[in-house]
Design a protein around this motif. Structure first.
Motif, PDB file in Angstrom:
ATOM      1  N   PHE A 171      17.433  -1.775 -12.204  1.00 36.26           N
ATOM      2  CA  PHE A 171      17.670  -3.097 -12.790  1.00 36.26           C
ATOM      3  C   PHE A 171      18.531  -3.948 -11.862  1.00 36.26           C
ATOM      4  CE2 PHE A 171      20.399  -5.921 -15.271  1.00 36.26           C
ATOM      5  CZ  PHE A 171      19.454  -6.715 -15.898  1.00 36.26           C
ATOM      6  N   GLU A 172      19.640  -3.374 -11.395  1.00 41.36           N
ATOM      7  CA  GLU A 172      20.552  -4.127 -10.517  1.00 41.36           C
ATOM      8  C   GLU A 172      19.896  -4.462  -9.181  1.00 41.36           C
ATOM      9  OE1 GLU A 172      23.416  -5.593 -11.174  1.00 41.36           O
ATOM     10  OE2 GLU A 172      23.452  -4.826 -13.222  1.00 41.36           O
ATOM     11  N   GLN A 180      20.955   6.169 -15.767  1.00 37.35           N
ATOM     12  CA  GLN A 180      21.710   5.654 -14.621  1.00 37.35           C
ATOM     13  C   GLN A 180      20.773   5.150 -13.521  1.00 37.35           C
ATOM     14  OE1 GLN A 180      24.948   5.210 -15.225  1.00 37.35           O
ATOM     15  NE2 GLN A 180      24.360   6.169 -17.144  1.00 37.35           N
ATOM     16  N   ILE A 181      19.725   5.876 -13.279  1.00 39.33           N
ATOM     17  CA  ILE A 181      18.751   5.447 -12.264  1.00 39.33           C
ATOM     18  C   ILE A 181      18.077   4.154 -12.697  1.00 39.33           C
ATOM     19  CG2 ILE A 181      16.519   6.066 -11.211  1.00 39.33           C
ATOM     20  CD1 ILE A 181      17.699   8.967 -11.074  1.00 39.33           C
ATOM     21  N   ASN A 226      14.790  -2.891  -0.740  1.00 38.20           N
ATOM     22  CA  ASN A 226      14.851  -1.641   0.040  1.00 38.20           C
ATOM     23  C   ASN A 226      15.412  -0.502  -0.806  1.00 38.20           C
ATOM     24  OD1 ASN A 226      13.792  -2.682   2.461  1.00 38.20           O
ATOM     25  ND2 ASN A 226      15.789  -3.549   2.989  1.00 38.20           N
ATOM     26  N   VAL A 227      16.515  -0.754  -1.492  1.00 35.32           N
ATOM     27  CA  VAL A 227      17.090   0.278  -2.360  1.00 35.32           C
ATOM     28  C   VAL A 227      16.147   0.532  -3.534  1.00 35.32           C
ATOM     29  CG1 VAL A 227      19.038   0.928  -3.831  1.00 35.32           C
ATOM     30  CG2 VAL A 227      19.463  -0.244  -1.656  1.00 35.32           C
ATOM     31  N   HIS A 228      15.574  -0.532  -4.067  1.00 31.50           N
ATOM     32  CA  HIS A 228      14.603  -0.385  -5.163  1.00 31.50           C
ATOM     33  C   HIS A 228      13.483   0.562  -4.747  1.00 31.50           C
ATOM     34  CE1 HIS A 228      11.018  -1.524  -7.507  1.00 31.50           C
ATOM     35  NE2 HIS A 228      11.873  -1.718  -8.496  1.00 31.50           N
ATOM     36  N   VAL A 251      27.817  -4.141  -5.385  1.00 29.73           N
ATOM     37  CA  VAL A 251      27.448  -3.626  -6.707  1.00 29.73           C
ATOM     38  C   VAL A 251      26.490  -2.456  -6.545  1.00 29.73           C
ATOM     39  CG1 VAL A 251      26.229  -4.160  -8.861  1.00 29.73           C
ATOM     40  CG2 VAL A 251      27.846  -5.823  -7.895  1.00 29.73           C
ATOM     41  N   ILE A 252      25.486  -2.629  -5.698  1.00 30.56           N
ATOM     42  CA  ILE A 252      24.494  -1.572  -5.456  1.00 30.56           C
ATOM     43  C   ILE A 252      25.160  -0.363  -4.803  1.00 30.56           C
ATOM     44  CG2 ILE A 252      22.347  -0.966  -4.276  1.00 30.56           C
ATOM     45  CD1 ILE A 252      21.973  -3.038  -6.523  1.00 30.56           C
TER      46      ILE A 252
END
Length: 168
Positions: free
Chosen positions: A105-106, A99-100, A114-116, A4-5
């Motif tokens: 949120f996801e 979008q960001i 890490n992506v956050h 999803v990410i």
């Protein structure tokens, strides 16, 4: 990487590429109309969005994700006025912010910290981008249809944009 990410990051690559091409078309329109300052501003914005896209591509690759480079639709290339040009700019930046925020949120939903963490740079960047877009559109709304005001706006756009990014 969570699928999803990964998909959301690939979507963001496309959104950044789309913004880059849109701003390039906007720069070309301004150049052709004699608004050299506005053109320079949008040429720089186009390059900045391209850099944002590359940063995402490299991040996905570093995380062993699968980068997807999508085709893009032709950007809008004709505008009735400077106001319409800058309304489009603000709308584009607001869309990217949405979008960001969705990616953030996801990331929290999937506990992908890490992506956050990586995306926090984009959150800060979007705050600045929206502030610049709003400031420039506000100035144009004050000027209205005054040609001498447009001349001064074109001359001073990069100074105005810089001042709105670095308020004192």
């Amino acid at each position: 990487m969570n699928q999803v990410i990964e998909q959301l990051l690939n979507d963001q690559v496309k959104f950044e590429a789309k913004a880059s091409m849109q701003y390039l078309a906007m720069a070309s329109w301004a150049d052709a109309k004699g608004y050299n300052g506005v053109a320079d501003f949008f040429y720089a914005q186009s390059e900045e969005e391209r850099v944002h896209m590359i940063k995402l591509v490299k991040f996905i690759n570093e995380r062993s994700g699968n980068v997807v480079i999508s085709s893009l639709e032709k950007p809008k290339s004709d505008y009735k006025s400077l106001n319409e040009l800058f309304e489009t700019f603000l709308e584009s930046e607001m869309f990217v912010t949405q979008q960001i925020n969705h990616i953030i949120f996801e990331c929290l939903q999937h506990k992908d910290y890490n992506v956050h963490n990586f995306m926090q740079w984009y959150v800060t960047e979007q705050l600045e981008e929206e502030a610049v877009a709003r400031t420039l559109l506000d100035k144009l709304n004050i000027i209205g249809e005054d040609k001498s005001g447009h001349y001064l706006f074109d001359r001073d756009i990069n100074t105005i944009a810089q001042a709105s990014q670095n308020p004192e």
